[in-house]
Design a protein around this motif. Sequence first.
Motif, PDB file in Angstrom:
ATOM      1  N   ARG A  25      -0.812  -6.901  -1.722  1.00 25.69           N
ATOM      2  CA  ARG A  25      -0.593  -5.651  -1.855  1.00 25.69           C
ATOM      3  C   ARG A  25      -1.941  -4.672  -1.869  1.00 25.69           C
ATOM      4  O   ARG A  25      -2.105  -3.903  -1.134  1.00 25.69           O
ATOM      5  N   SER A  28      -3.023  -4.637   1.664  1.00 27.07           N
ATOM      6  CA  SER A  28      -2.215  -3.803   2.412  1.00 27.07           C
ATOM      7  C   SER A  28      -2.493  -2.167   2.383  1.00 27.07           C
ATOM      8  O   SER A  28      -2.678  -1.674   3.282  1.00 27.07           O
ATOM      9  N   ARG A  29      -3.176  -1.742   1.052  1.00 29.96           N
ATOM     10  CA  ARG A  29      -3.305  -0.356   0.787  1.00 29.96           C
ATOM     11  C   ARG A  29      -4.541  -0.031   1.478  1.00 29.96           C
ATOM     12  O   ARG A  29      -5.036   0.791   1.857  1.00 29.96           O
ATOM     13  N   THR A  83      -3.982  -1.997  -8.011  1.00 30.73           N
ATOM     14  CA  THR A  83      -3.251  -2.817  -7.502  1.00 30.73           C
ATOM     15  C   THR A  83      -3.674  -4.331  -7.696  1.00 30.73           C
ATOM     16  O   THR A  83      -3.133  -5.211  -7.898  1.00 30.73           O
ATOM     17  N   ASP A  87      -2.254  -7.264  -9.991  1.00 35.26           N
ATOM     18  CA  ASP A  87      -1.743  -8.585  -9.384  1.00 35.26           C
ATOM     19  C   ASP A  87      -2.357  -9.635  -9.563  1.00 35.26           C
ATOM     20  O   ASP A  87      -1.963 -10.724  -9.914  1.00 35.26           O
TER      21      ASP A  87
END
Length: 244
Positions: A25, A28-29, A83, A87
């Motif tokens: 994640r 991806s950000r 994030t 995570d």
Amino acid sequence: MSKLTRVELTALPHKPRGGGLEIQRSWSRLVATHAVVSGLFTTLNDLRAAQDDMRGAISETHRDQARAAIVFTAAGIDACLRTLLRDALHTLLLADGSAHGAFIKHFRDGRLQGELTEATKRAVVDIDPRSALIDLYVNDLAGSSIQGAEDLAKCRNALGLKKDPALEGSILESHQPFFDARHEVVHELDLIDPSGKGTRGRRHRDIAAVGEQCDGALHLLYAFISPTARAVKQARRDMGWNET
């Protein structure tokens, strides 16, 4: 021959291997932020190229594109690091290491000292106290937003990356001007005198310098994600988990 000096981001390195879902994640950000900011600079370049005289003064409209790039880059930093912490820490804190040591120190020397706050009490008695404590930890580390080198260092230490040469203190400090610029743009609207007294002209923004700052900040995020991926991979090995 065009005299226009284009403002562009450099390409991101390939996605780090071995981090599994713990970095997916945040990666991806980072990729999304890079694409958005790159698009802003493309628009800026096109606007400047459309000028009758490309050697003329850079307008406030053009500088506003650069200001927008600062804001979007900073938002990406906040989202990406927050994030990554949430995570990756779920895995890193299962192993005895630097990340776990930083976690213990944070609560032992801070939130568990003296009278407990309501937020701490709620986390301790949560149906999933481990996840609740990690969320509380991340909020303590990142606050409402990352403000500069000090907050970056807290995030680095929480991930167990204090000794990583790409994240040493002098490197984090070198990005402080970017965060100062974000503060000026977001909280002061880039006014020279935000108090409303006297002159209230806009700050001069060198768009080439802004491009370099944004590019450097996004690559700094990679410097966080890449060693975290390795740390997660090692933690999984130490616990005998199958790699994902």
